[in-house]
Scaffold this motif. Structure first.
Motif, PDB file in Angstrom:
ATOM      1  N   CYS A 148      33.174  24.076  16.608  1.00 46.10           N
ATOM      2  CA  CYS A 148      32.071  25.002  16.042  1.00 46.10           C
ATOM      3  C   CYS A 148      30.933  23.920  15.359  1.00 46.10           C
ATOM      4  O   CYS A 148      31.070  22.870  15.149  1.00 46.10           O
ATOM      5  CB  CYS A 148      32.810  25.558  14.864  1.00 46.10           C
ATOM      6  SG  CYS A 148      33.102  24.780  13.155  1.00 46.10           S
ATOM      7  N   GLY A 149      29.768  24.825  15.269  1.00 43.79           N
ATOM      8  CA  GLY A 149      28.696  24.489  14.463  1.00 43.79           C
ATOM      9  C   GLY A 149      28.848  24.760  13.146  1.00 43.79           C
ATOM     10  O   GLY A 149      29.364  25.678  12.805  1.00 43.79           O
ATOM     11  N   PHE A 190      23.496  28.075  23.305  1.00 43.14           N
ATOM     12  CA  PHE A 190      23.535  27.864  21.941  1.00 43.14           C
ATOM     13  C   PHE A 190      22.593  28.692  21.273  1.00 43.14           C
ATOM     14  O   PHE A 190      21.717  29.347  21.836  1.00 43.14           O
ATOM     15  CB  PHE A 190      23.333  26.458  21.232  1.00 43.14           C
ATOM     16  CG  PHE A 190      24.586  25.710  21.700  1.00 43.14           C
ATOM     17  CD1 PHE A 190      25.751  25.611  21.440  1.00 43.14           C
ATOM     18  CD2 PHE A 190      24.052  24.461  22.549  1.00 43.14           C
ATOM     19  CE1 PHE A 190      26.984  24.825  21.561  1.00 43.14           C
ATOM     20  CE2 PHE A 190      25.287  23.639  23.208  1.00 43.14           C
ATOM     21  CZ  PHE A 190      26.643  23.794  22.704  1.00 43.14           C
ATOM     22  N   ILE A 230      29.851  28.454  13.295  1.00 44.55           N
ATOM     23  CA  ILE A 230      29.662  29.137  14.367  1.00 44.55           C
ATOM     24  C   ILE A 230      30.341  28.687  15.758  1.00 44.55           C
ATOM     25  O   ILE A 230      30.471  27.477  15.864  1.00 44.55           O
ATOM     26  CB  ILE A 230      28.077  29.362  14.847  1.00 44.55           C
ATOM     27  CG1 ILE A 230      27.680  30.316  15.789  1.00 44.55           C
ATOM     28  CG2 ILE A 230      27.653  28.028  14.951  1.00 44.55           C
ATOM     29  CD1 ILE A 230      26.453  31.007  15.992  1.00 44.55           C
ATOM     30  N   GLY A 231      31.153  29.621  16.454  1.00 43.57           N
ATOM     31  CA  GLY A 231      31.715  29.209  17.731  1.00 43.57           C
ATOM     32  C   GLY A 231      31.712  30.320  18.838  1.00 43.57           C
ATOM     33  O   GLY A 231      30.761  31.431  18.391  1.00 43.57           O
ATOM     34  N   THR A 278      31.462  20.170  14.818  1.00 44.91           N
ATOM     35  CA  THR A 278      30.712  19.147  15.856  1.00 44.91           C
ATOM     36  C   THR A 278      29.479  18.866  15.771  1.00 44.91           C
ATOM     37  O   THR A 278      28.893  18.038  16.097  1.00 44.91           O
ATOM     38  CB  THR A 278      31.223  19.671  17.500  1.00 44.91           C
ATOM     39  OG1 THR A 278      30.698  20.920  17.455  1.00 44.91           O
ATOM     40  CG2 THR A 278      32.661  19.584  17.745  1.00 44.91           C
ATOM     41  N   ASP A 279      28.691  19.843  14.746  1.00 46.80           N
ATOM     42  CA  ASP A 279      27.045  19.781  14.985  1.00 46.80           C
ATOM     43  C   ASP A 279      26.768  20.671  13.955  1.00 46.80           C
ATOM     44  O   ASP A 279      27.530  21.373  13.317  1.00 46.80           O
ATOM     45  CB  ASP A 279      26.575  20.207  16.101  1.00 46.80           C
ATOM     46  CG  ASP A 279      26.999  21.601  16.539  1.00 46.80           C
ATOM     47  OD1 ASP A 279      28.167  21.503  17.431  1.00 46.80           O
ATOM     48  OD2 ASP A 279      26.480  22.502  16.409  1.00 46.80           O
ATOM     49  N   ASP A 298      24.388  23.177  14.470  1.00 42.93           N
ATOM     50  CA  ASP A 298      23.680  24.019  15.107  1.00 42.93           C
ATOM     51  C   ASP A 298      22.353  23.797  15.204  1.00 42.93           C
ATOM     52  O   ASP A 298      22.101  22.265  15.258  1.00 42.93           O
ATOM     53  CB  ASP A 298      23.963  25.636  14.515  1.00 42.93           C
ATOM     54  CG  ASP A 298      23.825  26.500  15.555  1.00 42.93           C
ATOM     55  OD1 ASP A 298      24.145  26.454  16.687  1.00 42.93           O
ATOM     56  OD2 ASP A 298      23.061  27.540  15.337  1.00 42.93           O
TER      57      ASP A 298
HETATM   58  N1  LIG Z   1      26.395  24.982  17.327  1.00 44.23           N
HETATM   59  C1  LIG Z   1      27.555  25.645  18.101  1.00 44.23           C
HETATM   60  N2  LIG Z   1      27.470  26.965  18.451  1.00 44.23           N
HETATM   61  C2  LIG Z   1      28.380  27.699  19.240  1.00 44.23           C
HETATM   62  N3  LIG Z   1      29.358  27.144  19.387  1.00 44.23           N
HETATM   63  C3  LIG Z   1      29.603  25.731  19.256  1.00 44.23           C
HETATM   64  N4  LIG Z   1      30.558  24.970  19.390  1.00 44.23           N
HETATM   65  C4  LIG Z   1      30.294  23.753  18.841  1.00 44.23           C
HETATM   66  N5  LIG Z   1      29.136  23.759  18.390  1.00 44.23           N
HETATM   67  C5  LIG Z   1      28.740  24.876  18.420  1.00 44.23           C
END
Ligand SMILES: Nc1ncnc2[nH]cnc12
Ligand SMILES: CSC[C@H]1O[C@H](OP(=O)(O)O)[C@H](O)[C@@H]1O
Length: 291
Positions: A89-90, A166, A184-185, A209-210, A212
């Motif tokens: 997810c972000g 995204f 967010i995913g 992971t980030d 967004d």
């Molecule tokens: N920023 C993001 N938005 C949606 N899904 C994601 N999965 C991982 N990072 C994401």
């Protein structure tokens, strides 16, 4: 062997669980079509576990096309009582940094056009979704994650977007500032809704992971950086899954929150008005109340 069966839906980057003992890939079919892939069924510390890679091995299914109903039906066929959804997810929060885990307790569904219920005309049901994830599972996962030294946040709102692109900067800001989403995913809806209809406890384990695209110091989502963080996160995700049988130790009692009795009073359609074909399709997920 305990009567608890732990299902794991592995998201991006998580395509197998090496720790499972005596594991075999088992192919199942359902009235809703084929699941994303075969399911790895094995055992860990006396608890049966079933692992399903959400996108299939080799990442075949896009978030919009994951066969969500078939996946939940297939896990129910295997007797799964509790699902951990391990998902990339972000993040919309400074303090929920890449590498951290967020055990989500709320969700906002922004997906479009996905079939989000097992029920329809001919057998109508309305389950509560006020609390879309399971608190008991969350407490167990929290203890397990802390024991593993994972930086984990207890609670958070997961926004499910349609994707596969995204978000725009304006969307990202709105989700964060106006809607108060935390992460967010693209996949945990309608998965969580369907798990509730199937009376399976469900928890979103969101691996950040980030940031967004809202964060002034991080710019937009960089897929290379995202994948690098994902690679590191996935080892933690697998370790958390392996720690769950011990964390949930002991006989399985009924879910205090009622996840596993969600259908008790949910079906509205009078028995004589039900569509026999639909009722037959619902046997695995709703046979307990349909008889
Ligand atoms: N920023 C993001 N938005 C949606 N899904 C994601 N999965 C991982 N990072 C994401
Ligand atoms: C690889 S980034 C986007 C992709 O990753 C997440 O998948 P999952 O939830 O299955 O881990 C996100 O939802 C997108 O599908």
């Amino acid at each position: 062997m305990s009567d608890r069966v732990i299902g794991v839906i592995g998201g991006s980057g998580l395509y197998a669980i090496d720790a499972l003992e005596g594991a075999t890939w088992t192919t199942l079919t359902t009235p809703w079509g084929d699941p994303s892939d075969a399911i790895l069924v094995g055992e860990l510390e006396g608890t049966k576990m079933a692992f399903l890679p959400r996108h299939g091995r080799g990442h075949v299914h896009a978030p919009s096309d994951v066969p969500y109903r078939a996946n939940i039906d297939a896990l129910k066929q295997l007797g799964v009582t509790d699902i951990l959804s391990v998902s990339a997810c972000g993040s919309f929060r400074d303090e929920m940094a890449p590498g951290d885990f967020v055990l989500c307790d709320q969700m906002i569904d922004r997906t479009r056009g996905r079939t989000s219920s097992f029920f329809s005309s001919g057998c109508v049901a309305h389950v509560s979704l006020a609390h879309p994830t399971c608190d008991r599972l969350r407490s167990a996962a929290l203890g397990a994650a802390q024991g593993l030294g994972i930086t984990v946040h207890n609670g958070g709102t997961y926004l499910a977007m349609e994707g596969p692109q995204f978000s725009t900067l304006a969307e990202s800001r709105m989700y964060r500032e106006v809607w108060a989403a935390d992460v967010i995913g693209m996949t945990n809806m309608p998965e969580a809704k369907l798990a509730r209809e199937a009376e399976i406890c469900y928890l979103t384990v969101a691996m950040v992971t980030d940031y967004d695209s809202w964060h002034p110091d991080h710019g937009e989502v960089d897929i290379n950086q995202l994948l690098a963080t994902l690679g590191a996160n996935v080892a933690h995700g697998a370790a958390l899954v392996a720690a769950m049988p011990a964390a949930l130790n002991g006989p399985r009692e009924a879910c205090p929150q009622g996840c596993d009795s969600a259908l008790q009073f949910a079906i509205m359609t009078a028995p004589e008005k039900r569509d026999p074909a639909l009722v037959a399709k619902l046997q695995t997920v709703a046979g307990r109340v349909l008889g």
